[in-house]
Scaffold this motif. Structure first.
Motif, mmCIF file in Angstrom:
data_model
loop_
_atom_site.group_PDB
_atom_site.id
_atom_site.type_symbol
_atom_site.label_atom_id
_atom_site.label_comp_id
_atom_site.label_asym_id
_atom_site.label_seq_id
_atom_site.Cartn_x
_atom_site.Cartn_y
_atom_site.Cartn_z
ATOM 1 N N TYR A 25 -4.928 -1.082 4.350
ATOM 2 C CA TYR A 25 -4.245 -0.518 5.599
ATOM 3 C C TYR A 25 -5.557 0.381 6.018
ATOM 4 C CZ TYR A 25 -4.189 4.139 3.098
ATOM 5 O OH TYR A 25 -4.807 5.094 2.284
ATOM 6 N N GLN A 26 -5.061 0.637 7.526
ATOM 7 C CA GLN A 26 -6.016 1.517 8.102
ATOM 8 C C GLN A 26 -4.878 2.639 9.083
ATOM 9 O OE1 GLN A 26 -8.455 -0.318 10.936
ATOM 10 N NE2 GLN A 26 -9.832 1.386 11.178
ATOM 11 N N LEU A 27 -5.115 3.825 8.790
ATOM 12 C CA LEU A 27 -4.359 4.890 9.428
ATOM 13 C C LEU A 27 -5.360 5.398 10.485
ATOM 14 C CD1 LEU A 27 -1.520 5.915 9.808
ATOM 15 C CD2 LEU A 27 -2.417 8.018 8.375
ATOM 16 N N LEU A 81 -0.966 2.473 12.067
ATOM 17 C CA LEU A 81 -0.944 1.936 10.975
ATOM 18 C C LEU A 81 -1.199 0.379 11.023
ATOM 19 C CD1 LEU A 81 -1.199 2.132 7.901
ATOM 20 C CD2 LEU A 81 1.536 1.908 7.994
ATOM 21 N N ILE A 140 -1.990 -3.111 8.703
ATOM 22 C CA ILE A 140 -2.114 -3.378 7.441
ATOM 23 C C ILE A 140 -2.766 -4.836 7.113
ATOM 24 C CG2 ILE A 140 -0.025 -2.064 6.756
ATOM 25 C CD1 ILE A 140 1.443 -4.894 6.675
ATOM 26 N N ALA A 149 0.996 -1.229 -0.111
ATOM 27 C CA ALA A 149 0.095 0.052 0.073
ATOM 28 C C ALA A 149 0.930 1.389 -0.018
ATOM 29 C CB ALA A 149 -0.993 0.016 1.181
ATOM 30 N N THR A 150 0.380 2.273 -0.528
ATOM 31 C CA THR A 150 0.939 3.480 -0.417
ATOM 32 C C THR A 150 -0.141 4.548 0.486
ATOM 33 O OG1 THR A 150 2.172 3.430 -2.612
ATOM 34 C CG2 THR A 150 1.987 5.719 -1.685
ATOM 35 N N VAL A 151 0.441 4.886 1.447
ATOM 36 C CA VAL A 151 -0.257 5.617 2.390
ATOM 37 C C VAL A 151 -0.054 7.145 2.448
ATOM 38 C CG1 VAL A 151 -1.067 5.692 4.952
ATOM 39 C CG2 VAL A 151 -0.490 3.557 3.910
#
Length: 417
Positions: free
Chosen positions: A179-181, A169, A171, A127-129
Motif C-alpha cells: 500500500y501507499q498512503l 490509498l 494498494i 494490509a493494515t494501514v
C-alpha cells in the motif's frame, strides 16, 4: 501443404464415384419388346427393380461419399470457430475484489484507528494501514479501478470548524509494498458525506456549516480547490434518515437527499448547469415515506440513475422490542423505480426475523443487479454487535462475503469497495 490438401471436395467425390462405378459389370443388351402374353407383363416391374438396384449401388456410394465429404468439411469448419468461454459465476461478475474498512475500537471513539485492506475472495488481510500521526481516520470510498481508495481524516476533532484531510490509498496486493498512503492538497470543512467522480478527478462534499445551512461543493482532487458551490437555508434534516451522496455514471450529476417530516427525497443535481441554489437547481428522483413497512434508514441511487436502493432498519435505535407485526419490519433492502417512484422489489430481508437491526448499502453496480449490503444487530449485555455482509442478487439472494477476522460488524458502515 500436401497434394491431398490441394484436391477439392468436388474432385474427391468424382474420383470416388468413378472407382465405384468401375466395379459394376456391363449389362446385357435389352431384348426387343415382344408380344408377350398379358400374364407375363407382371415380370417387367421386377426387371426394372433389378435395373434400379444395379444402377443404385454406385449412386448410393456417390451419395455416401458426398455426405462424408460434407461432414468432414463441416467438422473442419467447426473446428476453426472460436470456443465461447463459460460465463463466470454470478458472485464474481463485476464485484470489486478488494475493500478498505476503518477499524473501530470499542469504547474509544476518538482513538487513532487503522485501515484494514482485505480480499473478499480469500478473506485475507492485504494490509493494515496505521493512521497518520495525530489524525483520526474517517469515512472511505472506493474508486473504479478496485485498487484505489479515498480516505478522510481529522487533525483536530475538538474544533467546531474542523478541517477534513484527504488521503489517496493505493494498494498493490502480493507485492513487497502492498500500500501507499498519500496526502492530497487542500482541505475543506469536514463533510457529512463525500463521493468521488467516476473519472477520479473531482470530489463532491456535502456539509452543514450551521444549523440552517447545507452546502454541496465540487472540489478538484489535483489542486484541492473548490470548483462549484451550491447552498440552501432550508433545513435538510440528517435524521431520522438520509440519502447517500453519490455520482451518476455520466460524471455530470450528483445525487443527494433531503429529509422532511413525513418523507425523504433523493434528488439529482447537474453540476455543469448554471445556478447555486441546492434545492431550486436540483430535481427529485424518488420520494420515500418515513413510516410504515420498509421505512428507509438510508437510500442511494444507482449509477445509471434508474433505481434507488432503500436500506431499512427495525428497532435498532429505539430498542423498543418486538411489535405485533414485526415480520413486516425486518432490516433489509428495497429497490425503488425512478420512473414510477414506487418500490419494485425486495432485494433482501434479514435472516433473523423480528430481530432489531439496521441495513447499510455498501456498494451498488450500475442498476442494482448486484448489491453489497450489510445488516448489523445491536449488542446484548455489552457484547460486540453481530452482523452479516454479503452480495445480494435476484437469482441467488444473499451470499456471505469472506471477511478477515479483524473486520467486525461495527466496521461495516465504514467499509468501501
Amino acid at each position: 501443404m500436401s497434394t491431398d490438401d490441394r484436391i477439392s471436395i468436388e474432385d474427391r467425390i468424382r474420383i470416388a464415384t468413378r472407382a465405384r462405378a468401375s466395379m459394376v459389370r456391363d449389362l446385357r443388351p435389352l431384348p426387343a419388346p415382344g408380344l408377350s402374353p398379358l400374364r407375363h407383363r407382371s415380370a417387367a416391374p421386377a426387371r426394372r427393380s433389378r435395373r434400379w438396384v444395379t444402377w443404385g449401388i454406385p449412386l448410393a456410394a456417390a451419395v455416401a461419399v458426398v455426405a462424408i465429404a460434407l461432414s468432414l468439411a463441416a467438422i473442419r469448419h467447426e473446428s476453426t470457430l472460436p470456443v465461447k468461454p463459460s460465463p463466470p459465476a454470478i458472485e464474481t461478475q463485476g464485484i470489486p475484489r478488494y475493500f478498505a474498512a476503518v477499524e473501530q475500537v470499542p469504547l474509544q471513539v476518538s482513538a487513532p484507528k487503522a485501515l484494514i485492506v482485505g480480499d473478499d475472495k480469500t478473506g485475507a488481510v492485504i494490509a493494515t494501514v496505521p493512521a497518520p500521526r495525530g489524525v483520526i481516520l474517517g469515512p472511505v470510498v472506493g474508486m473504479a479501478d478496485d485498487r484505489t481508495f479515498l480516505v478522510t481524516g481529522e487533525a483536530d476533532a475538538s474544533s467546531p470548524h474542523r478541517k477534513a484531510i484527504w488521503y489517496r490509498l493505493r494498494i498493490a496486493p502480493g507485492t513487497a509494498h502492498p500500500y501507499q498512503l498519500t496526502k492530497l492538497p487542500g482541505s475543506v470543512v469536514n463533510g457529512t458525506r463525500f463521493a468521488v467522480s467516476p473519472d477520479g478527478t473531482e470530489l463532491a462534499v456535502e456539509s452543514s456549516p450551521s444549523l440552517h445551512l447545507t452546502k454541496l461543493a465540487v472540489v478538484s482532487l489535483a489542486s484541492g480547490k473548490t470548483l462549484r458551490t451550491w447552498t440552501t437555508t432550508t433545513g435538510i434534516q440528517l435524521a431520522p434518515a438520509a440519502a447517500n451522496l453519490s455520482w451518476l455514471s455520466d460524471g455530470t450529476h450528483v445525487t443527494f437527499g433531503t429529509v422532511h417530516t413525513t418523507s425523504m427525497q433523493v434528488r439529482t443535481l447537474d453540476v455543469t448547469a448554471p445556478g447555486a441554489d441546492l434545492l431550486a437547481d436540483s430535481r427529485v428522483l424518488v420520494t420515500i415515506p418515513l413510516s410504515g413497512a420498509g421505512t428507509c434508514e438510508t437510500a442511494q441511487a444507482t449509477p445509471d440513475g434508474g433505481t434507488v436502493v432503500c436500506a431499512t432498519q427495525y428497532s435498532f435505535v429505539s430498542q423498543s422490542g418486538r411489535s405485533a407485526d414485526c415480520l413486516k419490519y425486518e432490516p433489509g433492502f428495497i429497490a425503488y423505480s425512478v420512473r414510477t417512484g414506487k418500490p419494485v422489489r425486495v432485494l433482501y430481508r434479514s435472516s433473523k426475523p423480528c430481530t432489531a437491526g439496521i441495513a447499510n448499502t455498501v456498494w451498488l453496480d450500475a442498476s442494482a443487479r448486484h448489491v453489497i449490503g450489510a445488516v448489523r444487530f445491536p449488542s446484548v449485555s455489552g457484547a460486540l454487535d453481530a452482523g452479516e455482509l454479503g452480495v445480494i442478487t435476484q437469482a441467488r439472494g444473499f451470499q456471505q462475503i469472506k471477511l478477515p477476522k479483524a473486520v467486525i460488524p461495527a466496521d461495516f458502515e465504514s467499509m468501501a469497495f
